[in-house]
Design an enzyme around this catalytic site. Sequence first.
Site, PDB file in Angstrom:
ATOM      1  CG  ASP A  11      -0.404   0.186   2.408  1.00  0.00           C
ATOM      2  OD1 ASP A  11       0.773   0.466   2.414  1.00  0.00           O
ATOM      3  OD2 ASP A  11      -1.164   0.197   3.521  1.00  0.00           O
ATOM      4  CB  CYS A  68       0.619  -2.752   4.583  1.00  0.00           C
ATOM      5  SG  CYS A  68       0.400  -3.848   6.108  1.00  0.00           S
ATOM      6  CB  THR A  70       1.571  -2.685  11.277  1.00  0.00           C
ATOM      7  OG1 THR A  70       0.684  -3.154  10.661  1.00  0.00           O
ATOM      8  CG2 THR A  70       1.340  -1.361  12.065  1.00  0.00           C
ATOM      9  CG  HIS A 101      10.016 -25.002  11.309  1.00  0.00           C
ATOM     10  ND1 HIS A 101      10.183 -24.882  12.806  1.00  0.00           N
ATOM     11  CD2 HIS A 101      11.235 -25.520  10.900  1.00  0.00           C
ATOM     12  CE1 HIS A 101      11.377 -25.515  13.256  1.00  0.00           C
ATOM     13  NE2 HIS A 101      12.136 -25.881  12.060  1.00  0.00           N
ATOM     14  CG  HIS A 136       8.509 -28.634   9.968  1.00  0.00           C
ATOM     15  ND1 HIS A 136       8.118 -28.098  11.043  1.00  0.00           N
ATOM     16  CD2 HIS A 136       9.839 -29.305  10.002  1.00  0.00           C
ATOM     17  CE1 HIS A 136       9.295 -28.323  11.834  1.00  0.00           C
ATOM     18  NE2 HIS A 136      10.105 -28.692  11.165  1.00  0.00           N
TER      19      HIS A 136
HETATM   20  C1  RB5 Z   1      -2.021   2.659   6.450  1.00  0.00           C
HETATM   21  O1  RB5 Z   1      -2.205   3.935   7.068  1.00  0.00           O
HETATM   22  C2  RB5 Z   1      -1.887   1.508   7.364  1.00  0.00           C
HETATM   23  O2  RB5 Z   1      -3.262   1.142   8.264  1.00  0.00           O
HETATM   24  C3  RB5 Z   1      -1.443   0.361   6.502  1.00  0.00           C
HETATM   25  O3  RB5 Z   1      -0.403   0.427   5.863  1.00  0.00           O
HETATM   26  C4  RB5 Z   1      -1.162  -1.142   7.416  1.00  0.00           C
HETATM   27  O4  RB5 Z   1      -0.416  -0.800   8.599  1.00  0.00           O
HETATM   28  C5  RB5 Z   1      -2.489  -1.860   7.823  1.00  0.00           C
HETATM   29  O5  RB5 Z   1      -2.286  -2.696   8.583  1.00  0.00           O
END
Ligand code: RB5
Length: 145
Positions: A11, A68, A70, A101, A136
């Site tokens: 993203d 993304c 996180t 694994h 596994h």
């Molecule tokens: C975008 O702001 C953020 O929410 C996205 O990149 C991600 O971290 C979602 O899990």
Amino acid sequence: MAAEVIAIASDHAGVDFKESLKTMLSEAGRDVLDLGTNSPDSVDYPDFADALTSAIGDGRAERGVLICGTGIGMSIAANRKPFIRAALCHSATDARFARQHNDANVLILGARTLGIEIARDCLGAFLDTEFEGGRHQRRVDKMSG
Ligand code: RB5
């Protein structure tokens, strides 16, 4: 045998990481399928997780990388498909075990929670580590179909 294709998508939060990791993949001689996004304009991560997992599902790519902020949203979205084993990794050790694994076929990275050098280390381990099979395989089979 045709070379393995690695798909990559992010993203807006992960677009800079995507470009850097694409360069790393190309320099390693990998065939890369870039599924966007390609600008910092805000987009929705499930759309890009769907594009990448669909590419694996229909055979355009063998493995993939999703980024993304996180990595959590991409993980939730990607793992909705039964043939996807997506692993959110924060170290090369995570990525190595995810291959050995879990036979992970998608590496997930958080661009807001990792430095790019750690992300590159994760990608290197993901690419270069084989699944161990054996006990596994039995566990992976229990999650398939
Ligand atoms: C975008 O702001 C953020 O929410 C996205 O990149 C991600 O971290 C979602 O899990």
